[in-house]
Design a protein around this motif. Structure first.
Motif, mmCIF file in Angstrom:
data_model
loop_
_atom_site.group_PDB
_atom_site.id
_atom_site.type_symbol
_atom_site.label_atom_id
_atom_site.label_comp_id
_atom_site.label_asym_id
_atom_site.label_seq_id
_atom_site.Cartn_x
_atom_site.Cartn_y
_atom_site.Cartn_z
ATOM 1 N N ALA A 1 -21.137 -42.533 17.232
ATOM 2 C CA ALA A 1 -20.687 -42.668 18.634
ATOM 3 C C ALA A 1 -20.376 -41.354 19.337
ATOM 4 O O ALA A 1 -20.097 -41.344 20.531
ATOM 5 C CB ALA A 1 -19.528 -43.646 18.795
ATOM 6 N N LEU B 1 -10.757 -41.943 23.219
ATOM 7 C CA LEU B 1 -10.447 -40.510 23.279
ATOM 8 C C LEU B 1 -11.527 -39.736 24.032
ATOM 9 O O LEU B 1 -11.313 -38.600 24.437
ATOM 10 C CB LEU B 1 -10.305 -39.936 21.864
ATOM 11 C CG LEU B 1 -9.260 -40.624 20.977
ATOM 12 C CD1 LEU B 1 -9.175 -39.912 19.634
ATOM 13 C CD2 LEU B 1 -7.894 -40.668 21.646
ATOM 14 N N VAL C 1 -24.224 -32.376 7.976
ATOM 15 C CA VAL C 1 -24.158 -31.306 8.981
ATOM 16 C C VAL C 1 -25.446 -30.502 8.905
ATOM 17 O O VAL C 1 -25.671 -29.771 7.932
ATOM 18 C CB VAL C 1 -22.945 -30.392 8.745
ATOM 19 C CG1 VAL C 1 -22.912 -29.282 9.783
ATOM 20 C CG2 VAL C 1 -21.652 -31.193 8.764
ATOM 21 N N LYS D 1 -8.704 -34.365 27.894
ATOM 22 C CA LYS D 1 -8.288 -35.747 28.185
ATOM 23 C C LYS D 1 -7.126 -36.038 27.250
ATOM 24 O O LYS D 1 -7.272 -35.942 26.027
ATOM 25 C CB LYS D 1 -9.443 -36.725 27.931
ATOM 26 C CG LYS D 1 -9.042 -38.194 28.113
ATOM 27 C CD LYS D 1 -10.233 -39.128 27.866
ATOM 28 C CE LYS D 1 -9.841 -40.580 28.108
ATOM 29 N NZ LYS D 1 -10.987 -41.505 27.895
ATOM 30 N N PHE E 1 -23.050 -39.067 31.625
ATOM 31 C CA PHE E 1 -22.443 -40.359 31.285
ATOM 32 C C PHE E 1 -23.109 -40.959 30.036
ATOM 33 O O PHE E 1 -24.198 -40.538 29.624
ATOM 34 C CB PHE E 1 -22.626 -41.337 32.450
ATOM 35 C CG PHE E 1 -21.832 -40.985 33.679
ATOM 36 C CD1 PHE E 1 -20.644 -41.635 33.968
ATOM 37 C CD2 PHE E 1 -22.271 -39.992 34.545
ATOM 38 C CE1 PHE E 1 -19.904 -41.312 35.099
ATOM 39 C CE2 PHE E 1 -21.540 -39.669 35.680
ATOM 40 C CZ PHE E 1 -20.346 -40.329 35.957
HETATM 41 C C1 LIG Z 1 -13.190 -36.842 27.243
HETATM 42 C C2 LIG Z 1 -14.493 -37.455 27.663
HETATM 43 C C3 LIG Z 1 -14.491 -38.442 28.633
HETATM 44 C C4 LIG Z 1 -15.686 -39.018 29.056
HETATM 45 N N1 LIG Z 1 -15.667 -40.055 29.950
HETATM 46 C C5 LIG Z 1 -16.802 -40.758 30.196
HETATM 47 C C6 LIG Z 1 -16.771 -41.995 30.898
HETATM 48 O O1 LIG Z 1 -15.697 -42.478 31.273
HETATM 49 N N2 LIG Z 1 -17.954 -42.649 31.112
HETATM 50 C C7 LIG Z 1 -19.139 -42.163 30.643
HETATM 51 O O2 LIG Z 1 -20.174 -42.805 30.854
HETATM 52 N N3 LIG Z 1 -19.191 -40.998 29.954
HETATM 53 C C8 LIG Z 1 -18.063 -40.320 29.691
HETATM 54 N N4 LIG Z 1 -18.085 -39.205 28.917
HETATM 55 C C9 LIG Z 1 -19.398 -38.650 28.538
HETATM 56 C C10 LIG Z 1 -20.088 -39.443 27.441
HETATM 57 O O3 LIG Z 1 -19.165 -39.749 26.431
HETATM 58 C C11 LIG Z 1 -21.219 -38.569 26.898
HETATM 59 O O4 LIG Z 1 -22.041 -38.123 27.961
HETATM 60 C C12 LIG Z 1 -22.106 -39.310 25.915
HETATM 61 O O5 LIG Z 1 -21.334 -40.070 25.008
HETATM 62 C C13 LIG Z 1 -22.962 -38.282 25.198
HETATM 63 O O6 LIG Z 1 -23.819 -38.934 24.277
HETATM 64 P P1 LIG Z 1 -24.950 -38.096 23.544
HETATM 65 O O7 LIG Z 1 -25.580 -39.013 22.561
HETATM 66 O O8 LIG Z 1 -25.783 -37.416 24.535
HETATM 67 O O9 LIG Z 1 -24.177 -36.914 22.782
HETATM 68 P P2 LIG Z 1 -22.929 -36.982 21.699
HETATM 69 O O10 LIG Z 1 -22.199 -38.243 21.945
HETATM 70 O O11 LIG Z 1 -22.264 -35.724 21.843
HETATM 71 O O12 LIG Z 1 -23.707 -37.137 20.331
HETATM 72 C C14 LIG Z 1 -24.157 -36.016 19.597
HETATM 73 C C15 LIG Z 1 -23.935 -36.269 18.105
HETATM 74 O O13 LIG Z 1 -24.471 -35.167 17.368
HETATM 75 C C16 LIG Z 1 -23.619 -34.911 16.272
HETATM 76 N N5 LIG Z 1 -23.847 -33.538 15.810
HETATM 77 C C17 LIG Z 1 -23.493 -32.383 16.420
HETATM 78 N N6 LIG Z 1 -23.869 -31.321 15.689
HETATM 79 C C18 LIG Z 1 -24.476 -31.803 14.589
HETATM 80 C C19 LIG Z 1 -25.090 -31.196 13.446
HETATM 81 N N7 LIG Z 1 -25.132 -29.878 13.275
HETATM 82 N N8 LIG Z 1 -25.629 -32.006 12.482
HETATM 83 C C20 LIG Z 1 -25.597 -33.364 12.634
HETATM 84 N N9 LIG Z 1 -25.034 -33.990 13.705
HETATM 85 C C21 LIG Z 1 -24.480 -33.217 14.658
HETATM 86 C C22 LIG Z 1 -22.229 -35.123 16.861
HETATM 87 O O14 LIG Z 1 -21.250 -35.304 15.859
HETATM 88 C C23 LIG Z 1 -22.465 -36.357 17.735
HETATM 89 O O15 LIG Z 1 -22.234 -37.550 17.007
HETATM 90 C C24 LIG Z 1 -16.911 -38.589 28.481
HETATM 91 C C25 LIG Z 1 -16.909 -37.633 27.482
HETATM 92 C C26 LIG Z 1 -15.712 -37.072 27.068
HETATM 93 C C27 LIG Z 1 -15.733 -36.055 25.965
#
Ligand SMILES: Cc1cc2nc3c(=O)[nH]c(=O)nc-3n(C[C@H](O)[C@H](O)[C@H](O)COP(=O)(O)OP(=O)(O)OC[C@H]3O[C@@H](n4cnc5c(N)ncnc54)[C@H](O)[C@@H]3O)c2cc1C
Length: 454
Positions: free
Chosen positions: A51, A66, A237, A299, A421
């Motif tokens: 997630a 969080l 990792v 946050k 988002f």
């Molecule tokens: C405090 C906060 C509040 C937010 N509020 C909202 C909201 O209200 N509504 C909304 O829509 N969005 C919100 N967002 C944004 C939203 O959560 C993100 O845009 C979205 O979840 C990003 O998803 P992603 O899959 O692009 O990246 P991520 O969720 O960042 O996924 C990347 C994954 O890669 C993994 N990773 C990193 N490096 C490595 C490595 N070297 N090897 C293996 N794995 C690795 C990480 O652990 C992570 O699980 C918020 C974000 C934050 C932090």
């Protein structure tokens, strides 16, 4: 011969059609799509959970989000994902009271009166949203964006020549939206957000903070995973990636190796340069990753004594916490969700510090305890929600979306629509999966023949 053959001899190399790195919403979606279309898919995740930048966890006596939280019916990908798994949206509370601090003076009124104060300035700031983004879902196909992409949000607000109190309130409002400072934040990103909400800033604001996922973000992430036949490997990792004309070789810090024909890097932009990728990603990608995103704030959840009014409060844009909202009102406590533009200014474990920060914008509340996660210090996130710096749309996005050989990026940082988002992450996961599937289809090699990368 090399590290890959040594690892192979040790029986530690796993082979698949495609590897997805990162089990946030982008990676989960891409892995589901690819595995469901018959491609053997391995999903590697650094943490011990899925997630990514969403994280529902038990703190302060309840499950708290969080990270990412709010979703909206204007966000087609997350809304459809919830519908697919029968997950409802829970409407948020109606706020009654508001306060805002401008010119050193704290003002109080109804939540409605605060919205009215923000209405005129936001209309002025965002009036051109659809002019610059006639195609909001194709950010690269709006040529006029080049005229404003180097303009900071700070400059754009100051150009409006608003009365000082309105200027300060508008700046604090956008500091909240960027979860970061405005001096390098892209005005184009503010326009783009408004454009995907059909040019209506109130709808845009509603989209940012109205509906939550019933059961929380974890429930949706788990539903996507359960609908997938991808093989999830937690605590992996990834530290290096090599690709050649035969395939990709991924190595973890523990020395485990994985090979495949296609690779999706579903990682935050700011994390990319912390993985050794050979041959290196293009200069354009590396420069964008080095600059990162403007969302570098905090946050923080604070539980205070007593049953409080349902309020929202803006402080000055420079306050450690510049926005506070009474989210959960219980019998004898109230739990506040708070945001500030600089993660370094807020110790998420220090209740005494939280008391000082809170006193500065909402005096008279007694802090009991606090909870939060420092996403900026988190080496697997290095940012909160992806909000772009100036020049991102014209100088970086197209390059970041361009695959390099067998590698393509996915994530909310690289989305076309609701970039920043959960919705954007899911959208980008679909795109990357479709392109990777197409590349696999064009590759005549049988699915389980291990590529060898030297
Ligand atoms: C405090 C906060 C509040 C937010 N509020 C909202 C909201 O209200 N509504 C909304 O829509 N969005 C919100 N967002 C944004 C939203 O959560 C993100 O845009 C979205 O979840 C990003 O998803 P992603 O899959 O692009 O990246 P991520 O969720 O960042 O996924 C990347 C994954 O890669 C993994 N990773 C990193 N490096 C490595 C490595 N070297 N090897 C293996 N794995 C690795 C990480 O652990 C992570 O699980 C918020 C974000 C934050 C932090």
């Amino acid at each position: 011969m090399n590290s890959s053959s040594t690892a192979e001899e040790r029986g530690t190399v796993e082979t698949s059609d495609v590897i997805v790195i990162g089990a946030g919403f982008a990676g989960l979606t891409a892995a589901r799509e690819l595995s469901r279309s018959g491609h053997r898919t391995i999903l590697l995740e650094a943490k011990d959970r899925i997630a990514g930048r969403t994280h529902l966890a038990e703190h302060l006596g309840r499950d708290l989000e969080l990270g990412g939280t709010w979703v909206h019916w204007t966000q087609p990908f997350v809304w459809a994902a919830m519908g697919r798994y029968g997950i409802k949206a829970l409407p948020g509370p109606e706020f009654t009271q508001a306060s805002w601090t401008v010119n050193g003076q704290r003002h109080q009124g109804t939540a409605e009166s605060l919205l009215e104060l923000l209405d005129g300035p936001n209309r002025m700031l965002l009036a051109a949203a659809r002019r610059y983004f006639p195609l909001p879902w194709s950010p690269l196909d709006n040529p006029d964006v080049a005229d404003i992409d180097e303009l900071t949000l700070s400059e754009a607000i100051d150009r409006l020549d608003l009365p000082e109190d309105q200027r300060q309130l508008l700046r604090s409002f956008w500091t909240l939206n960027f979860n970061g400072k405005l001096d390098q934040a892209a005005y184009s990103q503010a326009l783009r957000w408004c454009a995907v909400a059909s040019g209506d800033w109130k709808l845009m604001f509603e989209a940012c903070a109205s509906f939550k996922i019933d059961g929380g973000t974890r429930r949706l992430a788990e539903a996507i995973l359960a609908d997938s036949t991808a093989e999830l490997r937690l605590n992996q990792v990834v530290c290096s990636i090599k690709q050649d004309d035969k395939g990709v070789l991924v190595t973890t810090v523990a020395g485990k190796q994985y090979t495949a024909r296609q690779l999706i890097l579903a990682l935050p932009l700011s994390v990319l340069n912390h993985i050794d990728i050979q041959p290196p990603l293009s200069r354009g990608k590396k420069e964008a990753a080095a600059r990162g995103q403007a969302g570098l704030g905090a946050k923080l959840w604070i539980r205070v004594q007593g049953r409080q009014e349902r309020f929202v409060a803006f402080g000055p844009e420079t306050a450690a916490l510049n926005f506070v909202q009474a989210e959960y009102i219980d019998h004898d406590t109230t739990t506040l969700v708070c945001f500030g533009p600089d993660a370094g200014a807020v110790d998420l474990t220090d209740a005494a510090a939280a008391q000082r920060h809170l006193d500065a914008i909402v005096p008279g509340l007694k802090v009991l305890d606090v909870a939060g996660h420092d996403w900026v210090a988190d080496e697997y996130a290095r940012s909160t929600w992806p909000m772009h710096y100036t020049g991102y749309l014209t100088r970086s996005l197209a390059e970041l979306q361009r695959p390099e050989g067998r590698i393509r990026l996915a994530g909310s940082d690289f989305a076309n629509g609701w970039g920043g988002f959960i919705d954007g992450a899911i959208e980008s996961g679909f795109d990357a999966a479709r392109e990777a599937a197409s590349a696999l289809g064009n590759d005549a090699r049988s699915p389980f023949q291990a590529p060898v990368v030297v």
